[in-house]
Write a protein that holds these residues in place. Structure first.
Motif, mmCIF file in Angstrom:
data_model
loop_
_atom_site.group_PDB
_atom_site.id
_atom_site.type_symbol
_atom_site.label_atom_id
_atom_site.label_comp_id
_atom_site.label_asym_id
_atom_site.label_seq_id
_atom_site.Cartn_x
_atom_site.Cartn_y
_atom_site.Cartn_z
ATOM 1 N N VAL A 60 0.828 -1.206 0.000
ATOM 2 C CA VAL A 60 0.000 0.000 0.000
ATOM 3 C C VAL A 60 0.865 1.260 0.000
ATOM 4 O O VAL A 60 0.606 2.203 -0.742
ATOM 5 C CB VAL A 60 -0.947 0.007 1.230
ATOM 6 N N GLU A 61 1.908 1.266 0.813
ATOM 7 C CA GLU A 61 2.686 2.490 1.033
ATOM 8 C C GLU A 61 3.845 2.693 0.057
ATOM 9 O O GLU A 61 4.291 3.816 -0.147
ATOM 10 C CB GLU A 61 3.241 2.498 2.457
ATOM 11 N N SER A 62 4.357 1.632 -0.524
ATOM 12 C CA SER A 62 5.571 1.744 -1.321
ATOM 13 C C SER A 62 5.302 2.199 -2.752
ATOM 14 O O SER A 62 4.473 1.622 -3.460
ATOM 15 C CB SER A 62 6.299 0.401 -1.368
ATOM 16 N N PRO A 63 6.050 3.199 -3.205
ATOM 17 C CA PRO A 63 5.888 3.658 -4.585
ATOM 18 C C PRO A 63 6.684 2.819 -5.596
ATOM 19 O O PRO A 63 6.595 3.060 -6.792
ATOM 20 C CB PRO A 63 6.446 5.089 -4.541
ATOM 21 N N VAL A 64 7.441 1.836 -5.128
ATOM 22 C CA VAL A 64 8.290 1.075 -6.056
ATOM 23 C C VAL A 64 7.524 0.034 -6.861
ATOM 24 O O VAL A 64 8.004 -0.423 -7.889
ATOM 25 C CB VAL A 64 9.483 0.394 -5.327
ATOM 26 N N PHE A 65 6.338 -0.338 -6.412
ATOM 27 C CA PHE A 65 5.549 -1.324 -7.143
ATOM 28 C C PHE A 65 4.817 -0.638 -8.292
ATOM 29 O O PHE A 65 4.280 0.452 -8.142
ATOM 30 C CB PHE A 65 4.527 -2.007 -6.223
ATOM 31 N N THR A 66 4.773 -1.310 -9.432
ATOM 32 C CA THR A 66 4.039 -0.766 -10.577
ATOM 33 C C THR A 66 2.541 -0.951 -10.343
ATOM 34 O O THR A 66 2.117 -1.723 -9.475
ATOM 35 C CB THR A 66 4.422 -1.489 -11.879
ATOM 36 N N ALA A 67 1.748 -0.264 -11.126
ATOM 37 C CA ALA A 67 0.295 -0.395 -11.037
ATOM 38 C C ALA A 67 -0.116 -1.842 -11.292
ATOM 39 O O ALA A 67 -0.998 -2.378 -10.609
ATOM 40 C CB ALA A 67 -0.390 0.542 -12.018
ATOM 41 N N ASP A 68 0.526 -2.495 -12.268
ATOM 42 C CA ASP A 68 0.195 -3.888 -12.574
ATOM 43 C C ASP A 68 0.538 -4.806 -11.406
ATOM 44 O O ASP A 68 -0.222 -5.725 -11.090
ATOM 45 C CB ASP A 68 0.930 -4.356 -13.834
ATOM 46 N N GLU A 69 1.690 -4.568 -10.772
ATOM 47 C CA GLU A 69 2.083 -5.393 -9.622
ATOM 48 C C GLU A 69 1.119 -5.185 -8.454
ATOM 49 O O GLU A 69 0.704 -6.154 -7.810
ATOM 50 C CB GLU A 69 3.513 -5.041 -9.170
ATOM 51 N N GLN A 70 0.743 -3.922 -8.204
ATOM 52 C CA GLN A 70 -0.204 -3.644 -7.128
ATOM 53 C C GLN A 70 -1.563 -4.279 -7.418
ATOM 54 O O GLN A 70 -2.150 -4.911 -6.541
ATOM 55 C CB GLN A 70 -0.362 -2.135 -6.911
ATOM 56 N N LEU A 71 -2.028 -4.123 -8.636
ATOM 57 C CA LEU A 71 -3.320 -4.688 -9.006
ATOM 58 C C LEU A 71 -3.303 -6.205 -8.885
ATOM 59 O O LEU A 71 -4.239 -6.807 -8.351
ATOM 60 C CB LEU A 71 -3.700 -4.271 -10.431
ATOM 61 N N SER A 72 -2.242 -6.842 -9.350
ATOM 62 C CA SER A 72 -2.119 -8.299 -9.273
ATOM 63 C C SER A 72 -2.108 -8.771 -7.824
ATOM 64 O O SER A 72 -2.821 -9.713 -7.453
ATOM 65 C CB SER A 72 -0.841 -8.739 -9.991
ATOM 66 N N ALA A 73 -1.316 -8.116 -6.980
ATOM 67 C CA ALA A 73 -1.223 -8.513 -5.571
ATOM 68 C C ALA A 73 -2.538 -8.272 -4.835
ATOM 69 O O ALA A 73 -2.996 -9.125 -4.064
ATOM 70 C CB ALA A 73 -0.082 -7.758 -4.892
ATOM 71 N N VAL A 74 -3.151 -7.117 -5.068
ATOM 72 C CA VAL A 74 -4.423 -6.795 -4.416
ATOM 73 C C VAL A 74 -5.504 -7.763 -4.868
ATOM 74 O O VAL A 74 -6.298 -8.252 -4.058
ATOM 75 C CB VAL A 74 -4.822 -5.331 -4.702
ATOM 76 N N SER A 75 -5.547 -8.077 -6.156
ATOM 77 C CA SER A 75 -6.542 -9.019 -6.671
ATOM 78 C C SER A 75 -6.380 -10.393 -6.037
ATOM 79 O O SER A 75 -7.367 -11.025 -5.652
ATOM 80 C CB SER A 75 -6.442 -9.135 -8.191
ATOM 81 N N ALA A 76 -5.133 -10.849 -5.910
ATOM 82 C CA ALA A 76 -4.879 -12.151 -5.284
ATOM 83 C C ALA A 76 -5.336 -12.141 -3.830
ATOM 84 O O ALA A 76 -5.965 -13.104 -3.357
ATOM 85 C CB ALA A 76 -3.394 -12.501 -5.375
ATOM 86 N N LEU A 77 -5.054 -11.059 -3.113
ATOM 87 C CA LEU A 77 -5.464 -10.959 -1.711
ATOM 88 C C LEU A 77 -6.984 -10.940 -1.588
ATOM 89 O O LEU A 77 -7.561 -11.657 -0.762
ATOM 90 C CB LEU A 77 -4.871 -9.701 -1.078
ATOM 91 N N LEU A 78 -7.638 -10.131 -2.407
ATOM 92 C CA LEU A 78 -9.095 -10.036 -2.352
ATOM 93 C C LEU A 78 -9.751 -11.372 -2.708
ATOM 94 O O LEU A 78 -10.746 -11.761 -2.085
ATOM 95 C CB LEU A 78 -9.594 -8.921 -3.273
ATOM 96 N N ASP A 79 -9.194 -12.078 -3.692
ATOM 97 C CA ASP A 79 -9.711 -13.403 -4.039
ATOM 98 C C ASP A 79 -9.530 -14.368 -2.876
ATOM 99 O O ASP A 79 -10.427 -15.160 -2.567
ATOM 100 C CB ASP A 79 -9.011 -13.949 -5.279
ATOM 101 N N LYS A 80 -8.373 -14.287 -2.216
ATOM 102 C CA LYS A 80 -8.073 -15.187 -1.095
ATOM 103 C C LYS A 80 -9.053 -14.995 0.063
ATOM 104 O O LYS A 80 -9.496 -15.967 0.677
ATOM 105 C CB LYS A 80 -6.643 -14.958 -0.605
ATOM 106 N N VAL A 81 -9.401 -13.727 0.368
ATOM 107 C CA VAL A 81 -10.324 -13.473 1.480
ATOM 108 C C VAL A 81 -11.784 -13.484 1.028
ATOM 109 O O VAL A 81 -12.681 -13.267 1.833
ATOM 110 C CB VAL A 81 -10.001 -12.148 2.216
ATOM 111 N N GLY A 82 -12.005 -13.743 -0.260
ATOM 112 C CA GLY A 82 -13.376 -13.860 -0.770
ATOM 113 C C GLY A 82 -14.120 -12.538 -0.850
ATOM 114 O O GLY A 82 -15.330 -12.507 -0.657
ATOM 115 N N MET A 83 -13.397 -11.462 -1.130
ATOM 116 C CA MET A 83 -14.053 -10.165 -1.213
ATOM 117 C C MET A 83 -14.201 -9.753 -2.666
ATOM 118 O O MET A 83 -13.221 -9.533 -3.373
ATOM 119 C CB MET A 83 -13.261 -9.101 -0.452
ATOM 120 N N SER A 84 -15.442 -9.665 -3.077
ATOM 121 C CA SER A 84 -15.743 -9.180 -4.423
ATOM 122 C C SER A 84 -16.733 -8.039 -4.253
ATOM 123 O O SER A 84 -16.746 -7.388 -3.230
ATOM 124 C CB SER A 84 -16.303 -10.311 -5.276
#
Length: 192
Positions: free
Chosen positions: A59-83
């Motif tokens: 969330v806080e680091s600017p070093v991740f690209t938008a694609d990396e953030q989106l991929s990681a966030v999507s994986a986390l949201l899928d894991k916790v079942g949040m849609s």
């Protein structure tokens, strides 16, 4: 004064970006008649941020690209079942490179929601989670003292050791053990 102006006036800590996103999410939740569900899902996201250092780094680091953030966030949201609304919203925030604003967005959403409900927000920090009875008693005490309905946003911070820190608007009551020990330490230095 509009509701949006009221939010800005009550919380200068929230950035304009966070407030705009929060307002958009609130309007969408209101339109979908899903305010309570969105509020609950945002609390889940906030709990994940509080519990996961890795997620906070993302969330806080600017070093991740938008694609990396989106991929990681999507994986986390899928894991916790949040849609649904919040899941999609967080994905959009990540895609737009605004993930760093997520804590502020949640805070701004709560402020907007409280204004909508005619409540005042109390941020309560305790060393251990408060039980339902404790929260009910605290809410009643604050309502009596302030004369308004209160929405409690509870956080846990073991560093305060015990007691409570209660912040309502610009007022703060700090009865934490940490603060009392610091005051005693200062008083002992003055005597010695």
């Amino acid at each position: 004064m509009s509701e949006s102006d009221q939010v800005t006036d009550t919380n200068s800590e929230v950035s304009g970006v966070a407030e705009r996103y929060a307002r958009a999410l609130f309007d969408l939740a209101l339109e979908e008649k899903a305010i309570d569900a969105v509020e609950a899902d945002l609390a889940r996201i906030e709990a994940i941020m509080d519990e996961s250092e890795d997620f906070m780094r993302l969330v806080e680091s600017p070093v991740f690209t938008a694609d990396e953030q989106l991929s990681a966030v999507s994986a986390l949201l899928d894991k916790v079942g949040m849609s649904g609304t919040v899941g999609n919203f967080v994905r959009v925030v990540a895609q737009n490179r605004r993930l760093f604003s997520l804590p502020g967005i949640i805070k701004a959403f709560r402020k907007i929601l409280s204004i909508h409900r005619g409540e005042q927000v109390a941020e309560v920090t305790s060393a251990q989670p408060l039980g339902d009875d404790d929260l009910t008693a605290l809410k009643a005490s604050l309502k009596e003292a302030l004369g308004k309905d209160i929405a409690i946003h509870a956080k846990v911070d073991a560093d305060i050791l015990g007691g409570l820190v209660v912040k309502v608007g610009s007022r703060m009551i700090d009865s934490s053990v940490r603060t009392k020990l610091n005051s005693l330490k200062i008083a002992l230095k003055e005597v010695g």
